[in-house]
Enzyme design. Sequence first.
Site, PDB file in Angstrom:
ATOM      1  CD  GLU A 182      -3.047  -1.084   2.189  1.00 19.28           C
ATOM      2  OE1 GLU A 182      -4.059  -1.789   2.046  1.00 19.28           O
ATOM      3  OE2 GLU A 182      -2.884  -0.314   3.164  1.00 19.28           O
ATOM      4  CD  GLU A 214      -3.777  -5.739   3.749  1.00 15.74           C
ATOM      5  OE1 GLU A 214      -4.622  -4.922   4.198  1.00 15.74           O
ATOM      6  OE2 GLU A 214      -2.551  -5.559   3.825  1.00 15.74           O
TER       7      GLU A 214
END
Length: 437
Positions: free
Chosen positions: A166, A350
């Site tokens: 991320e 995720e």
Amino acid sequence: MLPPRSDFPADFTFGAATSAYQIEGSAQGGAGLSHWDTFAATPGNIIDNSNGSRACDHLNLWPQDLDLIRDAGFDAYRFSTSWARVMPDGVTVNPEGLDFYDRLVDGMLERGLKPFLTYHHWDLPAALADKGGWQNRDVAAQFADLCSTIHDRLGDRIASAATLNEPWCIAWLSHFLGHHAPGLRDIRAASRAMHHVLLAHGTATQALRAAGAQNLGIVLNFETQHPANDSDGARRAADVQDAIYNQWFIRAIMGQGYPDTALEGIGPHLPDGWQDDMATIAQPLDWLGVNYYTRHLNAHAPGLWPNARDVPGPLPKTQMDWEIRPEGLSEFLVRLKTDHTGDLPLYVTENGMAHAAGDPVTADAGRVQFIGDHLRACKSAMDQGVDLRGFFYWSLLDNYEWGWGYGPRFGLVHVDYDTMARTPKDSWHAFRQMLTA
């Protein structure tokens, strides 16, 4: 209820995910200070004034944590290495840190679990933060050294590796919005971090390829950005946020350049000669990781760019107050294939929800429904031609949820933070029923 395992290909990978700082215990094992330690030590930065010094004590309890992954029937474990543990000052190797990850990977293999490594999940050594961290171009070469060092020790046993988790959170959330370490609110700092984090990815990928690493990728997060109403201002706000959040990283990585809509605000603050780095950033990947949780509604905010503000949405929400919108996952997977990645294999690296502890603490029917709906969204994307290879639930354990401290509970397994006792929840049992039936 979760869909049957037979709805997915036999070689589809199901796994659970964690990150180092959130579970290991940063004050143990010779780790140095990270900028998360110093950020958490500053009053007001963390909702409950907690830190990750003990976290879930995974550094000592990892065998039972791996048992929980195996016993649920998962195929793989997605974990991260702590830069501050491997190199406490950012450059000098801590043998004790590498030894820990060596044992951890061997423990996965002994249990039949595929190790899916993420080299960096946000815990930058404080010593590098002192020198500007992600604002400093030197971080790219330093990160490549970290990855090469870890690969030399673990690479012969790793099934798959991602450079970064991320980068939007590493750069924008942390340097422009100020919610994560280092907690800055500065457009110039954010713009340089937005570029240097990608340069670090590209530089590390080159180094890893040179060392013979296989099956390399990166993990990006995506959130649907919808206008809050039909006004031109709201539509413009959503477009700008989509460019920053969803397009900046994937376009650069796939050799498509930075989006013009984001460059309007970021471009003036990028380092000189940034264009010369774009070929390094666009290194070939073997796969892309997709993290998806929610959507945002955007309204026009008069004043400085990006002229957007969040508006609460009408959909059901998680403990984080995030809207639950499973169809957004299938939309993103199809959008990525169509607009950016083509035939590149994708993984959902995720997906999960924070769910307040029930009575008993194992009761989480809402999470079971959430997982089932998002797995069905994965299947929908696959039916539309997306080459989706796996799904990793976030997270195995309740853990340290960054700026929110220990309040939000994302885990399939409840953690008593006083005793460190692990208790599998109904969602863990639902996965076990699905994967071992």
